[in-house]
Design an enzyme around this catalytic site. Structure first.
Site, PDB file in Angstrom:
ATOM      1  N   ASP A   6       0.858  -1.197   0.000  1.00 22.99           N
ATOM      2  CA  ASP A   6       0.000   0.000   0.000  1.00 22.99           C
ATOM      3  C   ASP A   6       0.886   1.237   0.000  1.00 22.99           C
ATOM      4  OD1 ASP A   6      -2.501   1.425   0.119  1.00 22.99           O
ATOM      5  OD2 ASP A   6      -2.030   1.925   2.183  1.00 22.99           O
ATOM      6  N   SER A   7       0.300   2.368  -0.389  1.00 25.21           N
ATOM      7  CA  SER A   7       1.030   3.632  -0.336  1.00 25.21           C
ATOM      8  C   SER A   7       1.438   3.952   1.104  1.00 25.21           C
ATOM      9  CB  SER A   7       0.151   4.754  -0.889  1.00 25.21           C
ATOM     10  OG  SER A   7      -1.027   4.851  -0.130  1.00 25.21           O
ATOM     11  N   GLU A 154      -3.750   8.907   7.452  1.00 26.33           N
ATOM     12  CA  GLU A 154      -2.295   8.695   7.446  1.00 26.33           C
ATOM     13  C   GLU A 154      -1.648   9.421   8.639  1.00 26.33           C
ATOM     14  OE1 GLU A 154       0.742   6.731   5.262  1.00 26.33           O
ATOM     15  OE2 GLU A 154      -1.398   6.499   5.248  1.00 26.33           O
ATOM     16  N   CYS A 188     -11.150   3.058  -0.804  1.00 27.86           N
ATOM     17  CA  CYS A 188      -9.773   3.425  -0.443  1.00 27.86           C
ATOM     18  C   CYS A 188      -9.483   2.653   0.835  1.00 27.86           C
ATOM     19  CB  CYS A 188      -9.676   4.927  -0.196  1.00 27.86           C
ATOM     20  SG  CYS A 188      -8.084   5.428   0.513  1.00 27.86           S
ATOM     21  N   HIS A 190      -7.756   3.196   3.224  1.00 31.09           N
ATOM     22  CA  HIS A 190      -7.648   4.002   4.445  1.00 31.09           C
ATOM     23  C   HIS A 190      -9.010   4.225   5.117  1.00 31.09           C
ATOM     24  CE1 HIS A 190      -3.668   4.851   2.875  1.00 31.09           C
ATOM     25  NE2 HIS A 190      -3.385   5.650   3.891  1.00 31.09           N
TER      26      HIS A 190
HETATM   27  N1  DGL Z   1      -5.013   3.561   0.453  1.00 25.21           N
HETATM   28  C1  DGL Z   1      -4.958   3.948  -0.898  1.00 25.21           C
HETATM   29  C2  DGL Z   1      -6.184   3.524  -1.665  1.00 25.21           C
HETATM   30  O1  DGL Z   1      -6.761   2.497  -1.358  1.00 25.21           O
HETATM   31  C3  DGL Z   1      -4.514   5.319  -1.272  1.00 25.21           C
HETATM   32  C4  DGL Z   1      -4.378   6.393  -0.288  1.00 25.21           C
HETATM   33  C5  DGL Z   1      -3.394   7.400  -0.827  1.00 25.21           C
HETATM   34  O2  DGL Z   1      -2.205   7.080  -0.819  1.00 25.21           O
HETATM   35  O3  DGL Z   1      -3.835   8.469  -1.290  1.00 25.21           O
HETATM   36  O4  DGL Z   1      -6.571   4.172  -2.615  1.00 25.21           O
END
Ligand code: DGL
Length: 270
Positions: A6-7, A154, A188, A190
């Site tokens: 993941d990012s 984050e 997402c 997150h």
């Molecule tokens: N968690 C990521 C997603 O599912 C991206 C969040 C990000 O890095 O902007 O899209």
């Protein structure tokens, strides 16, 4: 090992469900925290960063990599699968999380009108609309980008009035497009961290769909159908955590996402 990318921290919500449903496997989680969030980055940048992460996970001995990130799945997965994988390691596999989510969406909607909340990158890519319409052309899909939500998560700011404000703002922008939406994909990784806030604001009328369990079920099914891959995966029930940023900060926040102590290492992927 199974590589999970993941990012940043969001993919830990997916990893948590992998550990619950498929505890016997060995996992490497890689978070590109130093360069997160990816959501507002260009196609080319997300593709390059994701490709670096995939190469890193391959080099660590992961024949299977899950992009536990919608933005990376939307912007990099297809190019990696079609252009890079055949040259890099044709026998390895990289899977995303948009397709498995699209596959089950018809179970959740009666009005056949659904919403997607995600990063600007995911929304602008149109990947959810494409995948859902391949399977269910009758479902109408409405989308809303939520650029402030991944940065809030984050930074650990999930329980404050700013989170309430932005969840309310993006939810009402989505429902203004179509008040009959009866299911919303939290598109997402997150956003499950904000699910309490979403529930408080949206109430019971709308079904919220986080992806973690769906993706874990889909991986289970994939491994059952692909014995040749399953046989390559070691099964000692271990998890290794890697971050591209400070590992102490990662450990503190990751414990909050996973509900258990985490000991990570800092790594470079570029
Ligand atoms: N968690 C990521 C997603 O599912 C991206 C969040 C990000 O890095 O902007 O899209």
């Amino acid at each position: 090992m199974i590589g999970v990318f993941d990012s940043g921290f969001g993919g830990l919500t997916i990893l948590k469900s992998f550990l619950e449903k498929l505890p016997e496997y060995d996992y490497v989680f890689l978070g590109d925290n130093a360069r997160a969030p990816y959501g507002s980055r260009s196609f080319e940048t997300v593709y390059q960063y994701t490709l670096q992460a995939v190469k890193k996970l391959f080099s660590l001995g992961c024949p299977l990599v899950i992009l536990a990130c919608n933005t990376a799945s939307a912007k990099a997965l297809r190019t990696i699968q079609q252009n890079d994988l055949p040259k890099l390691c044709p026998e390895n596999r990289v899977l995303g999380i948009i397709r498995p989510t699209a596959e089950i969406i018809s179970n959740y909607t009666k009005t056949k009108k659904i919403g997607i909340l995600g990063t600007a990158g995911t929304v602008n890519s149109g990947s959810y609309i494409l995948e859902i319409h391949k399977l269910y052309p009758e479902i109408k899909v409405f989308q809303q980008a939520c650029p402030m939500l991944a940065p809030l998560v984050e930074n650990g700011e999930t329980d404050n009035p700013a989170a309430d404000y932005f969840v309310e703002k993006y939810s009402s922008m989505l429902l203004k497009q179509c008040p009959d939406i009866d299911a919303i994909i939290l598109g997402c990784t997150h956003y499950p961290l904000l699910i309490k806030t979403f529930k408080k604001i949206l109430g019971d009328r709308i079904t919220l769909i986080p992806q973690n369990e769906i993706v874990a079920e889909s991986l289970k099914d994939y491994l059952f159908r692909h014995k040749e891959m399953d046989e390559k995966l070691s099964k000692n029930a271990t998890v290794k955590f890697l971050t591209t940023d400070n590992n102490k900060i990662f450990d503190e926040r990751a414990a909050f996402f996973l509900g258990k102590t985490v000991k990570s290492e800092t790594t470079e992927i570029f």
